[in-house]
Write a protein that holds these residues in place. Structure first.
Motif, short mmCIF file in Angstrom:
data_model
loop_
_atom_site.label_atom_id
_atom_site.label_comp_id
_atom_site.label_asym_id
_atom_site.label_seq_id
_atom_site.Cartn_x
_atom_site.Cartn_y
_atom_site.Cartn_z
N MET A 56 14.66 2.83 -8.52
CA MET A 56 15.27 3.52 -9.66
C MET A 56 14.21 3.94 -10.67
N ARG A 57 13.20 3.09 -10.88
CA ARG A 57 12.12 3.45 -11.82
C ARG A 57 11.31 4.62 -11.30
N LEU A 58 11.05 4.65 -9.98
CA LEU A 58 10.30 5.76 -9.41
C LEU A 58 11.02 7.08 -9.58
N ARG A 59 12.33 7.06 -9.57
CA ARG A 59 13.13 8.28 -9.70
C ARG A 59 13.54 8.56 -11.14
N GLY A 60 13.05 7.77 -12.05
CA GLY A 60 13.34 8.00 -13.46
C GLY A 60 14.76 7.66 -13.85
N ILE A 61 15.42 6.76 -13.10
CA ILE A 61 16.80 6.37 -13.39
C ILE A 61 16.77 5.14 -14.29
N GLN A 62 17.46 5.20 -15.40
CA GLN A 62 17.52 4.07 -16.31
C GLN A 62 18.37 2.97 -15.72
#
Length: 345
Positions: A56-62
């Protein structure tokens, strides 16, 4: 001459049992296997959570549950708690939980009453009553619940009259496309007073009201679950020996009193365990209410997911709430089962 008495030698006490712990013992292996299983499950859960968060962090998802204190930004059609669009997400979830409990508790009570009556009716001497009970069970338990919810909802919003032409019963109860309005108690001027609904030109005002969404969900859940409860009650009654029925008749009890005082109390210990499953099913099946627009937990979680983008968190909240509700229901019914069990002397 009497024989001399021989002193009795007291028996030697048995040696105290000594417990020697050994890894080769069955108990030690059992404990070791359970500890390893718990550690493996915990490790698997940690890897799953950490891998999900990393992706999720790699895809910019909070991620995180901090969104629960942010304004929700959407309205909820009905609920017992005060709520508006400026309220935080946690309050929106709380409204959804209360709405879920509202339909689940009332549904369990009504389904139990109706299912018990249908189960007892299967043993009636009246062939018509037995046939109607059998037909009810076979009809409602073999139609998918989702279809039943949609059917009742469409009947309420399509075939009931508008509010201006609401059906009335004694000018106190009104039924229309907007739902069911009925008298309610309200605290006014330091005392409880009845508030009667009044039919206006546009809508029914005053009193309390049940929305068509709530009525469709409640009616569908009750009719569907009561068909299964009827079979549970029938099986419990059938398990009681025939001699118990004859014993009631021998002391002058009518068939109805014999059923109520002798047969049902004995059948209860066999009815409670499967009845618990039906309560759990009814509570979890309430999640289908999202199909007719009733704002229960799943419906509000879906809206919150679309607003905040926190999919994992919203799904985790749904899972946790239903898990706690199921565990609480099971614990309560297990306690009741112990109280209802026949005590042997």
């Amino acid at each position: 001459m009497p024989e001399p008495s021989v002193p009795l030698i007291p028996p030697r006490p048995a040696p105290a049992a000594t417990r020697h712990f050994s890894w080769r013992g069955r108990k030690a292996r059992s404990v070791a296997y359970q500890v390893l299983a718990v550690l493996a499950i915990a490790l698997l859960g940690w890897l799953l959570v950490s891998n999900t968060l990393a992706n999720m962090r790699l895809r910019g998802i909070q991620s995180g549950f901090d969104f629960l204190w942010q304004p929700a930004g959407f309205d909820i059609g009905e609920g017992w708690l005060s709520y508006d669009s400026a309220s935080p997400y946690w309050k929106a979830f709380l409204v959804g939980i209360v709405n879920t409990l509202r339909v689940a508790l009332i549904g369990c009570v009504l389904a139990t009453v109706l299912g018990t009556l249908l189960g007892v009716a299967r043993f009636s001497r009246n062939a018509l009553l037995r046939g109607l009970s059998y037909g009810y069970v076979e009809l409602f338990r073999n139609i998918p619940l989702l279809l039943q919810l949609l059917m009742w909802y469409l009947l309420f919003i399509e075939y009931l009259p508008p509010s201006s032409e609401a059906l009335s019963i004694g000018k106190a109860i009104f039924l229309s496309k907007n739902g069911l309005s009925f008298p309610s108690l309200a605290w006014e001027h330091g005392q409880l007073q009845f508030q009667l609904p009044v039919a206006g030109e546009m809508q029914v005002e005053g009193g309390s009201a049940l929305s068509p969404e709530f009525m469709a969900v409640l009616l569908g859940l009750v009719l569907y679950t009561s068909a299964f409860i009827a079979e549970v009650v029938r099986a419990g009654i059938a398990s009681v020996p025939k001699g118990q029925h004859e014993a009631g008749a021998s002391i002058g009890l009518s068939r109805a009193r014999s059923m109520r005082l002798i047969v049902l109390p004995q059948a209860l210990r066999l009815i409670i365990p499967p009845l618990t499953n039906q309560y759990l099913n009814l509570t979890k099946n309430s999640s289908l209410a999202v199909a007719v627009g009733y704002p229960e937990l799943v419906s509000i979680a879906n809206t919150s997911l679309n607003q905040s983008g926190r999919a994992v968190e919203c799904i985790a909240i749904i899972m946790l709430v239903y898990l706690l509700l199921s565990l609480f229901t099971s614990a309560l019914m297990n306690w009741f089962n112990r109280r209802a069990a026949i005590k042997e002397r």
